[in-house]
Scaffold this motif. Structure first.
Motif, short mmCIF file in Angstrom:
data_model
loop_
_atom_site.label_atom_id
_atom_site.label_comp_id
_atom_site.label_asym_id
_atom_site.label_seq_id
_atom_site.Cartn_x
_atom_site.Cartn_y
_atom_site.Cartn_z
N ILE A 11 0.87 -1.18 0.00
CA ILE A 11 0.00 0.00 0.00
C ILE A 11 0.90 1.23 0.00
O ILE A 11 1.72 1.40 0.90
CB ILE A 11 -0.93 0.00 1.23
N LEU A 12 0.75 2.09 -1.00
CA LEU A 12 1.65 3.23 -1.16
C LEU A 12 1.26 4.41 -0.26
O LEU A 12 2.09 5.27 0.04
CB LEU A 12 1.69 3.68 -2.62
N SER A 13 -0.01 4.54 0.12
CA SER A 13 -0.47 5.65 0.96
C SER A 13 -0.56 5.19 2.39
O SER A 13 -1.47 4.47 2.78
CB SER A 13 -1.83 6.14 0.48
N SER A 14 0.42 5.65 3.22
CA SER A 14 0.44 5.21 4.62
C SER A 14 -0.50 6.07 5.45
O SER A 14 -1.01 7.11 5.01
CB SER A 14 1.85 5.31 5.16
N GLU A 15 -0.71 5.65 6.69
CA GLU A 15 -1.57 6.42 7.59
C GLU A 15 -0.98 7.79 7.90
O GLU A 15 -1.68 8.79 7.97
CB GLU A 15 -1.77 5.64 8.89
N GLU A 16 0.37 7.85 8.06
CA GLU A 16 0.99 9.14 8.33
C GLU A 16 0.82 10.08 7.14
O GLU A 16 0.56 11.27 7.29
CB GLU A 16 2.48 8.94 8.63
N TYR A 17 1.00 9.48 5.95
CA TYR A 17 0.84 10.30 4.76
C TYR A 17 -0.59 10.84 4.65
O TYR A 17 -0.84 11.99 4.36
CB TYR A 17 1.18 9.47 3.52
N GLU A 18 -1.54 9.95 4.90
CA GLU A 18 -2.95 10.35 4.83
C GLU A 18 -3.26 11.42 5.86
O GLU A 18 -4.02 12.34 5.61
CB GLU A 18 -3.86 9.14 5.03
N SER A 19 -2.68 11.27 7.03
CA SER A 19 -2.93 12.26 8.08
C SER A 19 -2.41 13.63 7.67
O SER A 19 -3.09 14.65 7.81
CB SER A 19 -2.27 11.81 9.38
N VAL A 20 -1.16 13.64 7.15
CA VAL A 20 -0.58 14.90 6.71
C VAL A 20 -1.36 15.46 5.51
O VAL A 20 -1.65 16.66 5.44
CB VAL A 20 0.91 14.71 6.35
N ALA A 21 -1.71 14.60 4.58
CA ALA A 21 -2.46 15.04 3.39
C ALA A 21 -3.82 15.60 3.79
O ALA A 21 -4.28 16.63 3.26
CB ALA A 21 -2.64 13.88 2.42
N SER A 22 -4.47 14.89 4.74
CA SER A 22 -5.78 15.37 5.20
C SER A 22 -5.65 16.73 5.87
O SER A 22 -6.47 17.63 5.66
CB SER A 22 -6.38 14.35 6.17
N LEU A 23 -4.60 16.91 6.68
CA LEU A 23 -4.38 18.17 7.35
C LEU A 23 -4.13 19.30 6.34
O LEU A 23 -4.66 20.39 6.44
CB LEU A 23 -3.21 18.04 8.33
N LEU A 24 -3.26 18.98 5.37
CA LEU A 24 -2.97 19.98 4.35
C LEU A 24 -4.21 20.33 3.53
O LEU A 24 -4.47 21.51 3.23
CB LEU A 24 -1.85 19.49 3.43
N PHE A 25 -4.97 19.30 3.20
CA PHE A 25 -6.18 19.52 2.41
C PHE A 25 -7.20 20.35 3.19
O PHE A 25 -7.84 21.26 2.66
CB PHE A 25 -6.79 18.18 1.98
N THR A 26 -7.30 20.00 4.48
CA THR A 26 -8.23 20.76 5.33
C THR A 26 -7.81 22.22 5.42
O THR A 26 -8.63 23.13 5.35
CB THR A 26 -8.30 20.14 6.73
N GLY A 27 -6.52 22.46 5.61
CA GLY A 27 -6.02 23.83 5.66
C GLY A 27 -6.25 24.57 4.36
O GLY A 27 -6.62 25.76 4.35
N PHE A 28 -6.03 23.86 3.26
CA PHE A 28 -6.24 24.47 1.96
C PHE A 28 -7.72 24.85 1.77
O PHE A 28 -8.05 25.96 1.33
CB PHE A 28 -5.79 23.50 0.86
N ILE A 29 -8.59 23.91 2.11
CA ILE A 29 -10.03 24.16 2.01
C ILE A 29 -10.43 25.34 2.89
O ILE A 29 -11.22 26.20 2.52
CB ILE A 29 -10.84 22.91 2.37
N TYR A 30 -9.85 25.40 4.10
CA TYR A 30 -10.18 26.47 5.04
C TYR A 30 -9.78 27.84 4.46
O TYR A 30 -10.54 28.80 4.50
CB TYR A 30 -9.49 26.22 6.37
N ASN A 31 -8.54 27.88 3.95
CA ASN A 31 -8.05 29.14 3.38
C ASN A 31 -8.88 29.57 2.17
O ASN A 31 -9.26 30.73 2.03
CB ASN A 31 -6.59 29.03 2.99
#
Length: 382
Positions: free
Chosen positions: A55-75
């Motif tokens: 599996i290429l997408s790890s939990e840490e990656y998903e967590s960071v990606a989710s955080l970044l995506f959430t921040g992007f959406i917020y901005n």
């Protein structure tokens, strides 16, 4: 690990296309979701022993990606919200200005009305919900303007009434006062003949005063619209004959020939008391302004299904310029007392009575030749 097995079909498909086709596979740690993966076969001694499944997408990656995506959406959402709010405020101000434009026009119009300037109406530049309001205010302004003009006219009439009636009241009162004062001061020396003469003059003046007051009350009652007609069918020729008979002695005393000309038996539906009063006023008016040896004629003729009643005299007549004012309340047509005595209430009463019967009266006169008053009444059967 929540799931010890994964579907092998997707792995074989991945190997078949050598990873060039985008595929997602089951995540053993999170079986409810599918993620991107990589796979490779394990071959030993030319024999397939299994597969490597990563599996290429790890939990840490998903967590960071989710955080970044959430921040992007917020901005993005914050900026979009601010931009939307700014645009909404601008458009809101424009809309409010446009919507209140007509309201401001109405406000200025009402301010003009407040200053009694009813000549300039409220004219809206566009149609909308305020159009009906503007039209209603314009109609209200017209009504108020009409009422004000009517009040001013009534005030002028009131002043004219006070002036004319006070003069007519003052004359008999002055006569009464003068003769009464003479009787008191010269009671012992005045002769019986003069005493009777003075008392007759006092009686005549009181009769004139009483008649004037009665006319004032009668006209006031008629104009208050409190009079209810009590119509009944009556023989018009008999009514006119009674009136002529009533004034025969007065006409004879003035050496005036009073005649009635009726060629047919005719019936009308009228309020007898009021119509009798109107015709009496016309006869009295004719006798008053007809000189000795003159003639006063009452005529009845048929005209297009109506009965035409005429009261004609060969008296002093009325000047043409005064004809439009003959029936005006309290209107004196001349300063000549012999030509036009009284406050002019008799003809005003005549007009009002005929109006209550939905009948209009006309006058035709030539100065020095005489006057004719005429009106049409619908005939009826018994």
């Amino acid at each position: 690990i929540k799931n010890n097995q994964v579907p092998i079909d997707v792995i074989k498909e991945y190997i078949k296309y050598k990873g060039e086709k985008f595929l997602v596979g089951l995540d053993p740690r999170n079986p409810e979701t599918k993620k991107i993966f990589s796979a490779s076969p394990i071959i030993e001694q030319n024999q397939l022993n299994g597969y490597v499944y990563v599996i290429l997408s790890s939990e840490e990656y998903e967590s960071v990606a989710s955080l970044l995506f959430t921040g992007f959406i917020y901005n993005v959402g914050k900026k979009t919200l601010l931009l939307t709010l700014l645009v909404a405020i601008v458009f809101g101000l424009i809309a409010i200005w446009y919507l209140t434009k007509n309201l401001r026009i109405i406000q200025k119009g009402v301010e003009r009305f407040e200053k009694e300037d009813f000549s300039n109406k409220i004219e809206l530049t566009s149609k909308g919900e305020f159009t009906e309001l503007a039209q209603t205010l314009n109609r209200m302004a017209d009504t108020i303007d009409g009422n004000i003009k009517q009040l001013k006219s009534m005030e002028n009439l009131r002043k004219e009434l006070v002036a004319n009636v006070s003069h007519d009241l003052r004359t008999p009162l002055a006569i009464i006062h003068g003769y009464a004062e003479t009787l008191v001061m010269k009671d012992e020396i005045i002769s019986k003949v003069d005493r009777v003469k003075f008392l007759n003059n006092i009686l005549k003046s009181t009769n004139n005063l009483e008649k004037l007051v009665d006319e004032l009350f009668e006209l006031s009652k008629l104009e208050s619209n409190k009079v209810k007609l009590k119509k009944e069918k009556v023989n018009l020729s008999e009514l006119l004959n009674d009136i002529v008979g009533r004034y025969h002695i007065l006409a004879k005393k003035k050496e005036i020939q009073l005649t009635l000309h009726v060629d047919m038996v005719s019936y009308v539906e009228i309020d007898i008391a009021l119509m009798e009063r109107a015709i009496q006023n016309l006869v009295e008016n004719a006798l008053k302004f007809t000189p000795e040896k003159g003639q006063v004629q009452l005529k009845v003729s048929e005209q297009n299904g109506f009965l035409k009643v005429e009261i004609q005299d060969d008296g002093v007549g009325i000047e043409e310029e005064y004809l439009p004012f003959v029936f005006d309340r309290y209107k004196k047509l001349s300063n000549d007392k012999d030509n036009n005595p009284g406050a002019g209430l008799g003809l005003a009463i005549v007009k009002k009575i005929l109006e209550l019967h939905s009948v209009s009266i006309e006058v035709d006169s030539v100065k020095g030749e005489g006057t004719v008053f005429s009106f049409l009444m619908p005939s009826t059967t018994i």
